[in-house]
Motif scaffolding. Sequence first.
Motif, mmCIF file in Angstrom:
data_model
loop_
_atom_site.group_PDB
_atom_site.id
_atom_site.type_symbol
_atom_site.label_atom_id
_atom_site.label_comp_id
_atom_site.label_asym_id
_atom_site.label_seq_id
_atom_site.Cartn_x
_atom_site.Cartn_y
_atom_site.Cartn_z
ATOM 1 N N GLN A 65 7.211 3.842 -8.960
ATOM 2 C CA GLN A 65 7.078 2.420 -8.638
ATOM 3 C C GLN A 65 8.359 1.812 -8.079
ATOM 4 O O GLN A 65 8.575 0.600 -8.170
ATOM 5 C CB GLN A 65 6.578 1.641 -9.851
ATOM 6 C CG GLN A 65 5.225 2.113 -10.318
ATOM 7 C CD GLN A 65 4.715 1.320 -11.500
ATOM 8 O OE1 GLN A 65 5.476 0.704 -12.237
ATOM 9 N NE2 GLN A 65 3.399 1.345 -11.670
ATOM 10 N N ARG A 125 -0.520 1.788 1.278
ATOM 11 C CA ARG A 125 -0.089 0.801 0.280
ATOM 12 C C ARG A 125 0.154 1.484 -1.053
ATOM 13 O O ARG A 125 -0.616 2.342 -1.467
ATOM 14 C CB ARG A 125 -1.150 -0.268 0.126
ATOM 15 C CG ARG A 125 -1.210 -1.185 1.339
ATOM 16 C CD ARG A 125 -2.002 -2.399 0.982
ATOM 17 N NE ARG A 125 -1.076 -3.502 0.890
ATOM 18 C CZ ARG A 125 -1.334 -4.723 1.330
ATOM 19 N NH1 ARG A 125 -2.500 -5.006 1.854
ATOM 20 N NH2 ARG A 125 -0.449 -5.667 1.225
ATOM 21 N N GLY A 126 1.259 1.108 -1.702
ATOM 22 C CA GLY A 126 1.596 1.679 -2.997
ATOM 23 C C GLY A 126 2.289 3.029 -2.885
ATOM 24 O O GLY A 126 2.639 3.631 -3.888
#
Length: 155
Positions: free
Chosen positions: A87, A107-108
């Motif tokens: 993250q 995304r992510g």
Amino acid sequence: MNRRTTALSAAVALAASLALTGCSSSSDAARDGKPELKVSGAFMPKPVTDMAGGFLTITNDGDTADRLTSVTSPISDDVTIHETKDQKMREVKFFDIPANGKLSLARGGNHIMFMSLKEKPEQGDKVSVELHFEKSDPIKVDLPVEAANHNPQQH
């Protein structure tokens, strides 16, 4: 009836040989030791600040790996490529594109980062980028600007 069957058989044989010829020539190109890169699924969510992300998939149909080494765009003088691990984002020097594989910027996960935008594109606009590689010629891509919350994985 016999002539019609013979003509039909000849037409089917001709179509099959043409189809096989097309297949073999593209297979031969894939075996010439060069990456064969195609870009799909490109988009940029509408920026809400002076930063934006870019997402796309690069497919390599060749038998040789390549690397995405940088991205340039007239919308920003500071475009970098980032990975996301645990993250946390961090800039990287390159992304590997495996032979007969793909690189997904989503995304992510791994993505293109546009800093200090010169202008804020609106939904429906297109942002021009040029992808630079270790072995392949640059590829120009237009990123359609989608809604800020657009995520194709949800569809």
